[in-house]
Design a protein around this motif. Sequence first.
Motif, PDB file in Angstrom:
ATOM      1  N   GLY A   1       0.810  -1.210   0.000  1.00  0.00           N
ATOM      2  CA  GLY A   1       0.000   0.000   0.000  1.00  0.00           C
ATOM      3  C   GLY A   1       0.841   1.256   0.000  1.00  0.00           C
ATOM      4  N   ALA A   2       1.865   1.293   0.862  1.00  0.00           N
ATOM      5  CA  ALA A   2       2.742   2.465   0.909  1.00  0.00           C
ATOM      6  C   ALA A   2       3.463   2.666  -0.419  1.00  0.00           C
ATOM      7  N   TRP A   3       3.844   1.573  -1.059  1.00  0.00           N
ATOM      8  CA  TRP A   3       4.564   1.666  -2.329  1.00  0.00           C
ATOM      9  C   TRP A   3       3.638   2.146  -3.440  1.00  0.00           C
ATOM     10  N   LEU A   4       2.427   1.581  -3.503  1.00  0.00           N
ATOM     11  CA  LEU A   4       1.494   1.949  -4.566  1.00  0.00           C
ATOM     12  C   LEU A   4       0.946   3.361  -4.412  1.00  0.00           C
ATOM     13  N   SER A   5       0.918   3.868  -3.188  1.00  0.00           N
ATOM     14  CA  SER A   5       0.357   5.204  -2.970  1.00  0.00           C
ATOM     15  C   SER A   5       1.256   6.309  -3.511  1.00  0.00           C
ATOM     16  N   GLU A   6       2.490   5.972  -3.895  1.00  0.00           N
ATOM     17  CA  GLU A   6       3.389   6.949  -4.502  1.00  0.00           C
ATOM     18  C   GLU A   6       3.041   7.105  -5.983  1.00  0.00           C
ATOM     19  N   PRO A   7       2.795   8.333  -6.454  1.00  0.00           N
ATOM     20  CA  PRO A   7       2.401   8.530  -7.857  1.00  0.00           C
ATOM     21  C   PRO A   7       3.394   7.938  -8.859  1.00  0.00           C
ATOM     22  N   ASP A   8       4.692   8.071  -8.582  1.00  0.00           N
ATOM     23  CA  ASP A   8       5.686   7.533  -9.511  1.00  0.00           C
ATOM     24  C   ASP A   8       5.557   6.023  -9.631  1.00  0.00           C
ATOM     25  N   HIS A   9       5.309   5.367  -8.496  1.00  0.00           N
ATOM     26  CA  HIS A   9       5.163   3.920  -8.525  1.00  0.00           C
ATOM     27  C   HIS A   9       3.888   3.504  -9.242  1.00  0.00           C
ATOM     28  N   ALA A  10       2.812   4.247  -9.013  1.00  0.00           N
ATOM     29  CA  ALA A  10       1.562   3.954  -9.721  1.00  0.00           C
ATOM     30  C   ALA A  10       1.738   4.122 -11.228  1.00  0.00           C
ATOM     31  N   ASP A  11       2.486   5.162 -11.625  1.00  0.00           N
ATOM     32  CA  ASP A  11       2.764   5.365 -13.052  1.00  0.00           C
ATOM     33  C   ASP A  11       3.560   4.188 -13.609  1.00  0.00           C
ATOM     34  N   ARG A  12       4.516   3.724 -12.839  1.00  0.00           N
ATOM     35  CA  ARG A  12       5.358   2.612 -13.299  1.00  0.00           C
ATOM     36  C   ARG A  12       4.528   1.342 -13.473  1.00  0.00           C
ATOM     37  N   VAL A  13       3.690   1.048 -12.486  1.00  0.00           N
ATOM     38  CA  VAL A  13       2.860  -0.155 -12.578  1.00  0.00           C
ATOM     39  C   VAL A  13       1.893  -0.051 -13.749  1.00  0.00           C
TER      40      VAL A  13
END
Length: 450
Positions: free
Chosen positions: A156-168
């Motif tokens: 959750g903490a990782w996905l809540s970062e916009p950059d990480h969401a963009d990457r996924v």
Amino acid sequence: MNRTADKGPGKDPGRDPGAEGGKGRRAGLPSFAYTEADAEKQRGVRRMKLMATGLLLFVAVVFALATWAKNAGAGPWAGYVAAAAEAGMVGALADWFAVTALFRHPLGIPIPHTAIIPNKKDQLGESLGSFVGENFLSEDVVRARLRSVGIGSRLGAWLSEPDHADRVTAELSTALRGALTVLRDSDVQAVVGEAITRRAESVEIAPGVGKTLEKVVADGAHHRAVDLIAARAHDWLVTHGDSVMGAVEGGAPGWTPRFVDRKVGDRVYRELLRFVTEMRDMPEHPARGAIDRFLHDFASDLQSDTDTRARVERLKSDLVSRAEVQDVIASAWSSVRAMIISAAEDDRSELRLRARASLLSLGAKLATDERLQSKVDGWVEDAAVYVVTTYRGEITSLISETVAGWDAEHTSRKIEAHIGRDLQFIRINGTVVGALAGLLIYTVAHGLGG
């Protein structure tokens, strides 16, 4: 140092002796690759061997000199030195034998329980596999380890970062495009067409259509369709009056006079136009009520009349089996595929924007919602436990079969290259500890004897 000598006679560190059918190999399984780094480590082992052997020779010389000095009457000290050196030699020889016995027969003599690694390689592999299965692939160990990690909250903490969401989102889009590119249209179209056809044939549509029609009639939703049909019919009659009168005149008997046919045609046209006009303009027109009653009765028949339902099913089967309908079903996949690929490639497409927003929302919720974290952790634990419990035998057999497939001599050389340097310290420590133990024993024995 000569590199050929380091490798041993006929040995090439870059080659796999087992590839030529070395003993202990199983067909199809790769052996260790003896690399240049392994050769360098082996040279370090040789240097440590020389040091340990040099220490053994040193204490042997000390023992010889101390014994000569003791016999020459040099004094009590010579006995202490000789005893320490003698015990040091015993310790050094014992540890040399023990270390050598791990990898080969000491002095080439096939003494029982020596050359342990080459001879017991397969048993060691089976034991290693069993050890891994019992201590690393058990349900309790897997659950405890995953529970301590807290995958849900971290994800959750990782996905809540916009950059990480963009990457996924980008990775998912790439994977989706790749999957759609690999799939052959003909195969997917055949599967989709068969699925839709089978679904249509397996479900009776008449009752559902009847219920829908009954609701439409009850709500009066069909009135707009009737209004549209009446208006279009009126407009058509106004525009094509000559055609209507011509059709009536053409159907009259040949023996009637022409002026009679024209009057009849004109009368029929005017009555028809009046009927359509009144139906268009009068919401309470009897024809509208007749249409309502017809639709209501038809909706009831679709749900309860066996003959009507059977006729609808035959009509449905005829329509679905028509080539034109099958072509429409098949072509739907091409349109959907092109639409999805286009959306996946466009960074600002609605598909990617919604996917990114969903990932961010999921990440924020996972980071704060303990119940959701617990659910995710439970799903991951259950999945991991299922894998390790279901395929534990295959995993452990992979270890044992891989070890069994290694060439015995080659494996022994590689293991010795990695741990042999530390083993030579055992020889050195054995020499030192043996000498100290011998000195202590001699001292105690001499003191008690005195």
